[in-house]
Design a protein around this motif. Structure first.
Motif, PDB file in Angstrom:
ATOM      1  N   GLY A  47       0.883  -1.228   0.226  1.00  0.00           N
ATOM      2  CA  GLY A  47       0.034   0.052  -0.058  1.00  0.00           C
ATOM      3  C   GLY A  47       0.933   1.322   0.068  1.00  0.00           C
ATOM      4  O   GLY A  47       0.418   2.205  -0.637  1.00  0.00           O
ATOM      5  N   VAL A  48       1.887   1.165   0.732  1.00  0.00           N
ATOM      6  CA  VAL A  48       2.798   2.467   0.982  1.00  0.00           C
ATOM      7  C   VAL A  48       3.448   2.549  -0.521  1.00  0.00           C
ATOM      8  O   VAL A  48       3.495   3.698  -1.069  1.00  0.00           O
ATOM      9  N   ALA A  49       3.922   1.596  -1.035  1.00  0.00           N
ATOM     10  CA  ALA A  49       4.493   1.406  -2.472  1.00  0.00           C
ATOM     11  C   ALA A  49       3.680   2.167  -3.508  1.00  0.00           C
ATOM     12  O   ALA A  49       4.186   3.091  -4.264  1.00  0.00           O
ATOM     13  N   VAL A  50       2.292   1.666  -3.236  1.00  0.00           N
ATOM     14  CA  VAL A  50       1.379   2.270  -4.533  1.00  0.00           C
ATOM     15  C   VAL A  50       1.291   3.704  -4.128  1.00  0.00           C
ATOM     16  O   VAL A  50       1.118   4.577  -4.956  1.00  0.00           O
ATOM     17  N   GLY A  51       0.954   4.159  -2.928  1.00  0.00           N
ATOM     18  CA  GLY A  51       0.948   5.388  -2.626  1.00  0.00           C
ATOM     19  C   GLY A  51       1.962   6.480  -2.702  1.00  0.00           C
ATOM     20  O   GLY A  51       1.481   7.291  -3.498  1.00  0.00           O
ATOM     21  N   VAL A  52       3.189   5.844  -2.738  1.00  0.00           N
ATOM     22  CA  VAL A  52       4.284   6.745  -3.098  1.00  0.00           C
ATOM     23  C   VAL A  52       4.261   6.869  -4.721  1.00  0.00           C
ATOM     24  O   VAL A  52       4.636   8.100  -5.260  1.00  0.00           O
ATOM     25  N   HIS A  53       4.038   5.999  -5.433  1.00  0.00           N
ATOM     26  CA  HIS A  53       3.900   5.979  -6.786  1.00  0.00           C
ATOM     27  C   HIS A  53       3.019   6.888  -7.300  1.00  0.00           C
ATOM     28  O   HIS A  53       3.089   7.819  -7.996  1.00  0.00           O
ATOM     29  N   GLU A  54       1.720   6.633  -6.723  1.00  0.00           N
ATOM     30  CA  GLU A  54       0.556   7.623  -7.142  1.00  0.00           C
ATOM     31  C   GLU A  54       0.727   8.957  -6.684  1.00  0.00           C
ATOM     32  O   GLU A  54       0.188   9.785  -7.610  1.00  0.00           O
ATOM     33  N   SER A  55       1.319   9.364  -5.595  1.00  0.00           N
ATOM     34  CA  SER A  55       1.645  10.714  -5.293  1.00  0.00           C
ATOM     35  C   SER A  55       2.813  11.415  -6.097  1.00  0.00           C
ATOM     36  O   SER A  55       2.772  12.473  -5.571  1.00  0.00           O
ATOM     37  N   SER A  56       3.379  10.672  -7.043  1.00  0.00           N
ATOM     38  CA  SER A  56       4.260  11.374  -7.789  1.00  0.00           C
ATOM     39  C   SER A  56       3.709  11.701  -8.989  1.00  0.00           C
ATOM     40  O   SER A  56       4.437  12.108 -10.020  1.00  0.00           O
ATOM     41  N   GLU A  57       2.506  11.244  -9.458  1.00  0.00           N
ATOM     42  CA  GLU A  57       1.886  11.622 -10.607  1.00  0.00           C
ATOM     43  C   GLU A  57       1.364  13.078 -10.492  1.00  0.00           C
ATOM     44  O   GLU A  57       0.743  13.800  -9.670  1.00  0.00           O
ATOM     45  N   THR A  58       1.375  13.735 -11.843  1.00  0.00           N
ATOM     46  CA  THR A  58       0.583  15.295 -12.102  1.00  0.00           C
ATOM     47  C   THR A  58      -0.453  15.416 -11.506  1.00  0.00           C
ATOM     48  O   THR A  58      -0.977  16.265 -10.811  1.00  0.00           O
ATOM     49  N   GLN A  59      -1.339  14.281 -11.925  1.00  0.00           N
ATOM     50  CA  GLN A  59      -2.852  14.427 -11.779  1.00  0.00           C
ATOM     51  C   GLN A  59      -2.967  14.471 -10.129  1.00  0.00           C
ATOM     52  O   GLN A  59      -3.960  15.009  -9.772  1.00  0.00           O
ATOM     53  N   PHE A  60      -2.191  13.668  -9.332  1.00  0.00           N
ATOM     54  CA  PHE A  60      -2.298  13.660  -8.150  1.00  0.00           C
ATOM     55  C   PHE A  60      -2.059  15.048  -7.459  1.00  0.00           C
ATOM     56  O   PHE A  60      -2.860  15.682  -6.457  1.00  0.00           O
ATOM     57  N   CYS A  61      -0.929  15.857  -7.873  1.00  0.00           N
ATOM     58  CA  CYS A  61      -0.530  17.179  -7.487  1.00  0.00           C
ATOM     59  C   CYS A  61      -1.809  18.192  -7.734  1.00  0.00           C
ATOM     60  O   CYS A  61      -2.051  19.086  -7.260  1.00  0.00           O
ATOM     61  N   MET A  62      -2.588  18.091  -8.930  1.00  0.00           N
ATOM     62  CA  MET A  62      -3.412  18.776  -9.439  1.00  0.00           C
ATOM     63  C   MET A  62      -4.881  18.535  -8.823  1.00  0.00           C
ATOM     64  O   MET A  62      -5.910  19.106  -9.023  1.00  0.00           O
ATOM     65  N   GLY A  63      -5.018  17.466  -7.828  1.00  0.00           N
ATOM     66  CA  GLY A  63      -6.039  17.067  -7.023  1.00  0.00           C
ATOM     67  C   GLY A  63      -6.554  18.189  -6.072  1.00  0.00           C
ATOM     68  O   GLY A  63      -7.586  18.052  -5.586  1.00  0.00           O
ATOM     69  N   CYS A  64      -5.587  18.996  -5.611  1.00  0.00           N
ATOM     70  CA  CYS A  64      -6.016  20.149  -4.869  1.00  0.00           C
ATOM     71  C   CYS A  64      -6.378  21.385  -5.290  1.00  0.00           C
ATOM     72  O   CYS A  64      -5.648  22.012  -6.179  1.00  0.00           O
ATOM     73  N   HIS A  65      -7.386  22.175  -4.892  1.00  0.00           N
ATOM     74  CA  HIS A  65      -7.962  23.363  -5.746  1.00  0.00           C
ATOM     75  C   HIS A  65      -6.875  24.163  -5.686  1.00  0.00           C
ATOM     76  O   HIS A  65      -6.578  25.145  -6.811  1.00  0.00           O
ATOM     77  N   GLU A  66      -6.109  24.568  -4.735  1.00  0.00           N
ATOM     78  CA  GLU A  66      -4.866  25.527  -4.701  1.00  0.00           C
ATOM     79  C   GLU A  66      -3.771  25.268  -5.886  1.00  0.00           C
ATOM     80  O   GLU A  66      -3.082  26.150  -6.113  1.00  0.00           O
ATOM     81  N   MET A  67      -3.663  24.194  -6.117  1.00  0.00           N
ATOM     82  CA  MET A  67      -2.865  23.713  -7.087  1.00  0.00           C
ATOM     83  C   MET A  67      -3.272  23.893  -8.666  1.00  0.00           C
ATOM     84  O   MET A  67      -2.417  23.885  -9.513  1.00  0.00           O
ATOM     85  N   GLU A  68      -4.764  24.339  -8.723  1.00  0.00           N
ATOM     86  CA  GLU A  68      -5.145  24.330 -10.107  1.00  0.00           C
ATOM     87  C   GLU A  68      -4.576  25.213 -10.968  1.00  0.00           C
ATOM     88  O   GLU A  68      -4.239  25.032 -12.243  1.00  0.00           O
ATOM     89  N   ARG A  69      -4.191  26.552 -10.836  1.00  0.00           N
ATOM     90  CA  ARG A  69      -3.344  27.549 -11.659  1.00  0.00           C
ATOM     91  C   ARG A  69      -2.162  26.925 -12.163  1.00  0.00           C
ATOM     92  O   ARG A  69      -1.891  27.341 -13.142  1.00  0.00           O
ATOM     93  N   TYR A  70      -1.458  26.334 -11.077  1.00  0.00           N
ATOM     94  CA  TYR A  70      -0.218  25.793 -11.450  1.00  0.00           C
ATOM     95  C   TYR A  70      -0.152  24.734 -12.509  1.00  0.00           C
ATOM     96  O   TYR A  70       0.867  24.669 -13.409  1.00  0.00           O
ATOM     97  N   GLY A  71      -1.210  23.795 -12.552  1.00  0.00           N
ATOM     98  CA  GLY A  71      -1.496  22.948 -13.465  1.00  0.00           C
ATOM     99  C   GLY A  71      -2.003  23.392 -14.767  1.00  0.00           C
ATOM    100  O   GLY A  71      -1.626  23.069 -15.728  1.00  0.00           O
ATOM    101  N   GLN A  72      -2.871  24.688 -14.612  1.00  0.00           N
ATOM    102  CA  GLN A  72      -3.036  25.115 -15.966  1.00  0.00           C
ATOM    103  C   GLN A  72      -1.736  26.113 -16.562  1.00  0.00           C
ATOM    104  O   GLN A  72      -1.949  26.172 -17.660  1.00  0.00           O
ATOM    105  N   SER A  73      -1.013  26.141 -15.615  1.00  0.00           N
ATOM    106  CA  SER A  73       0.322  27.141 -16.161  1.00  0.00           C
ATOM    107  C   SER A  73       1.023  26.072 -17.108  1.00  0.00           C
ATOM    108  O   SER A  73       2.036  26.672 -17.926  1.00  0.00           O
ATOM    109  N   LEU A  74       1.063  24.906 -17.260  1.00  0.00           N
ATOM    110  CA  LEU A  74       1.391  23.839 -17.931  1.00  0.00           C
ATOM    111  C   LEU A  74       1.121  24.149 -19.581  1.00  0.00           C
ATOM    112  O   LEU A  74       1.790  23.866 -20.421  1.00  0.00           O
ATOM    113  N   PHE A  75       0.037  24.872 -19.844  1.00  0.00           N
ATOM    114  CA  PHE A  75      -0.457  24.966 -21.043  1.00  0.00           C
ATOM    115  C   PHE A  75      -0.428  26.440 -21.411  1.00  0.00           C
ATOM    116  O   PHE A  75      -0.969  26.772 -22.456  1.00  0.00           O
TER     117      PHE A  75
END
Length: 200
Positions: A47-75
């Motif tokens: 479970g920890v291994a899966v969690g560490v992998h999942e939390s390294s993904e861009t989709q995870f980082c963009m899951g919080c509303h305060e990071m939304e603008r930073y995700g949009q800045s990729l475009f």
């Protein structure tokens, strides 16, 4: 994830099936006890291994509303915005865009990045979210040089040749010249780049 769940189900079924036979003697009870102790450890570790992998993904980082603008800045359509250029030109994996640049490439860099990420999660749920997220320390050049250090464009690029020693030592920050990491003004102006196939 499904493979992990399947393996756990098989282990539980084997223990349940063999439990009657195993409890018949002392060695069997010891094996059963060992299995019952190892099963939670194995499941927790997986479970920890899966969690560490999942939390390294861009989709995870963009899951919080305060990071939304930073995700949009990729475009954002800005050839000087570091995040946008790296993402749009596929200079880094799109699946781990945030983690690729915001982890320290040192012995415990990934662990340090994960601990900092846990601080973000804590603040998200239990703290006061600051108006602008800040890094915990100045952005280190070695995060850039990890990829660019031996890249032809970097080595042959005009000012880079003259500044090699300063950049490698950290005496001069890469962000001195490349000062737009995330173009949030471009996000506000809705100035986005879209590939031809996605344009209206």
């Amino acid at each position: 994830m499904m493979v992990l769940l399947g393996a756990v189900a098989v282990m539980v079924a084997m223990i349940a099936y063999a439990a009657g036979h195993l409890t018949a003697n002392g060695l069997g009870r010891l094996v059963l006890l060992g299995g019952l102790a190892l099963l939670p450890l194995a499941v927790s570790g997986a479970g920890v291994a899966v969690g560490v992998h999942e939390s390294s993904e861009t989709q995870f980082c963009m899951g919080c509303h305060e990071m939304e603008r930073y995700g949009q800045s990729l475009f954002v359509d800005n050839p000087n915005a570091l995040a946008a250029v790296h993402y749009q030109k596929r200079l880094i994996s799109r699946d781990s865009t945030c983690f690729s640049c915001h982890t320290d490439y040192a012995l415990f860099g990934d662990a340090k990045a994960k601990l900092n990420g846990l601080k973000h999660v804590w603040v998200h749920y239990f703290g006061t979210i600051p108006p602008e997220p800040r890094l915990y320390q100045p952005y280190p050049n070695y995060n850039c040089l990890h990829c660019h250090n031996d890249a032809r464009g970097y080595l042959e690029g005009g000012p880079h040749r003259e500044l090699q020693a300063e950049l490698r030592s950290g005496a001069r920050s890469c962000l001195t010249c490349h000062d737009v990491a995330h173009d949030l003004e471009g996000v506000k102006a809705q100035n986005f780049w879209l590939p031809e196939r996605q344009r209206p």
